[in-house]
Design a protein around this motif. Structure first.
Motif, short mmCIF file in Angstrom:
data_model
loop_
_atom_site.label_atom_id
_atom_site.label_comp_id
_atom_site.label_asym_id
_atom_site.label_seq_id
_atom_site.Cartn_x
_atom_site.Cartn_y
_atom_site.Cartn_z
N PHE A 1 0.85 -1.21 0.00
CA PHE A 1 0.00 0.00 0.00
C PHE A 1 0.88 1.26 0.00
CE2 PHE A 1 -2.31 -3.30 2.40
CZ PHE A 1 -3.49 -3.36 1.69
N ARG B 1 0.45 4.16 -1.11
CA ARG B 1 -0.28 5.38 -0.72
C ARG B 1 -0.25 5.61 0.78
NH1 ARG B 1 -5.28 7.31 -3.16
NH2 ARG B 1 -5.44 6.57 -5.28
N LEU B 2 -0.25 4.53 1.53
CA LEU B 2 -0.26 4.68 2.99
C LEU B 2 1.08 5.21 3.46
CD1 LEU B 2 -2.18 1.50 4.21
CD2 LEU B 2 -3.07 3.82 3.83
N ARG C 1 1.05 8.82 2.98
CA ARG C 1 0.11 9.47 3.89
C ARG C 1 0.39 9.14 5.36
NH1 ARG C 1 -3.64 12.75 2.87
NH2 ARG C 1 -5.53 11.88 2.01
N LEU D 1 -8.10 10.66 5.45
CA LEU D 1 -7.95 9.78 4.29
C LEU D 1 -9.25 9.71 3.50
CD1 LEU D 1 -6.08 6.72 5.88
CD2 LEU D 1 -5.10 8.74 4.81
N SER D 2 -9.12 9.41 2.21
CA SER D 2 -10.30 9.14 1.39
C SER D 2 -10.88 7.79 1.82
CB SER D 2 -9.90 9.08 -0.08
OG SER D 2 -9.11 7.91 -0.30
N GLU E 1 -8.59 5.00 0.79
CA GLU E 1 -7.38 4.93 1.64
C GLU E 1 -7.71 4.38 3.02
OE1 GLU E 1 -5.00 8.68 -0.46
OE2 GLU E 1 -6.30 9.02 1.26
N GLN E 2 -8.88 4.72 3.53
CA GLN E 2 -9.29 4.16 4.83
C GLN E 2 -9.44 2.64 4.73
OE1 GLN E 2 -12.52 6.09 6.88
NE2 GLN E 2 -11.73 8.12 6.43
N MET F 1 -7.83 0.72 2.65
CA MET F 1 -6.46 0.19 2.57
C MET F 1 -5.84 0.13 3.96
SD MET F 1 -5.06 2.21 -0.78
CE MET F 1 -6.13 2.31 -2.23
#
Ligand code: ATP
Length: 231
Positions: free
Chosen positions: A117, A119-120, A123, A131-132, A135-136, A138
């Protein structure tokens, strides 16, 4: 078989929801539970983790019957449910959400989950609440990995997410599968299910109405119409 359910019955109050669920998951296998709303899919997952205690039947995890054990004991053995409404800590950062779930003996560290992940990682200093939705989701899956599961159960992981994010999460679940993880997936999106699963079960009124390999399921035009009301 890493997990085997034998004739599981379960109630909410006086409502007899699970009426004899039997299914099995082999090591490294991805199976889905399909079925209409209210069929008993989520309740089946809850019966495996002990949140709904089965009144009858066995939940055999690595050969031991764990039915009736409290949820934290079942979780400690390595059965992890990522629930539908994600349940991440919104006031903690991404990284805090991950590290608080970490277990000493886990094969999964921060860098391992960040590899799946990315993106994590980008972020990691953001709050969970920033988070979007994708994303939450994920983060919820990543946090589950940090607990060192042997069986990972995902309840509607792509519900309500945009197609491009759905594709991203499907690719991530494939990477998790490639590590040899055993996965049970409850999901309404049939395309997602058939991209990921080795086998499918259809739950109807608290019973297993159909089971088949992904190939059998894809080749059976009648089955989707009969049990799912789609084709
Ligand atoms: P969905 O996609 O709608 O969640 P599902 O197959 O996962 O479908 P379950 O959530 O397992 O269905 O619900 C099975 C039945 O149990 C439904 O009739 C539902 O109304 C009922 N039920 C679910 N949760 C509870 C609860 N906490 N208390 C009482 N009844 C419940």
């Amino acid at each position: 078989m890493i997990l085997k359910l034998e004739d599981i019955h379960g109630y909410y109050g006086k409502s007899h929801i699970l009426q004899g669920i039997s299914l099995q998951v082999a090591q490294g296998e991805v199976v889905t539970l399909l079925g209409r709303n209210g069929a008993g899919k989520t309740t089946t997952l809850k019966s495996i983790v002990g949140v709904v205690a089965p009144t009858q039947g066995k939940v055999l995890f690595q050969g031991d019957n764990v039915a009736g054990l409290p949820p934290h004991k079942i979780a400690a053995r390595g059965v992890c449910l990522v629930p539908e409404h994600r349940g991440i800590f919104k006031l903690l950062t991404v990284e805090e959400n991950l590290t608080m779930a970490a277990r000493k003996e886990s094969a999964w560290g921060l860098e391992d989950v960040y590899k799946i992940f990315p993106r994590l990682k980008e972020r990691r200093k953001n709050g969970g609440g920033q988070l979007s939705g994708g994303e939450q989701q994920m983060l919820a899956i990543a946090r589950a990995l940090m607990t060192h599961p042997k069986v990972l159960m995902l309840d509607e992981p792509v519900e309500g997410l945009a197609p491009v994010i759905v594709d991203e999460i499907v690719a991530q679940i494939k990477l998790i599968k490639a590590t040899g993880m055993s996965i049970i997936l409850v999901e309404q999106n049939l395309e997602v299910c058939t991209q990921l699963a080795d086998r499918h079960y259809i739950v109807e009124q608290g019973r297993i109405a159909y089971s088949g390999s992904n190939q059998e399921f894809l080749a059976d035009d009648g089955v989707k119409d009969r049990y799912l009301g789609v084709n």
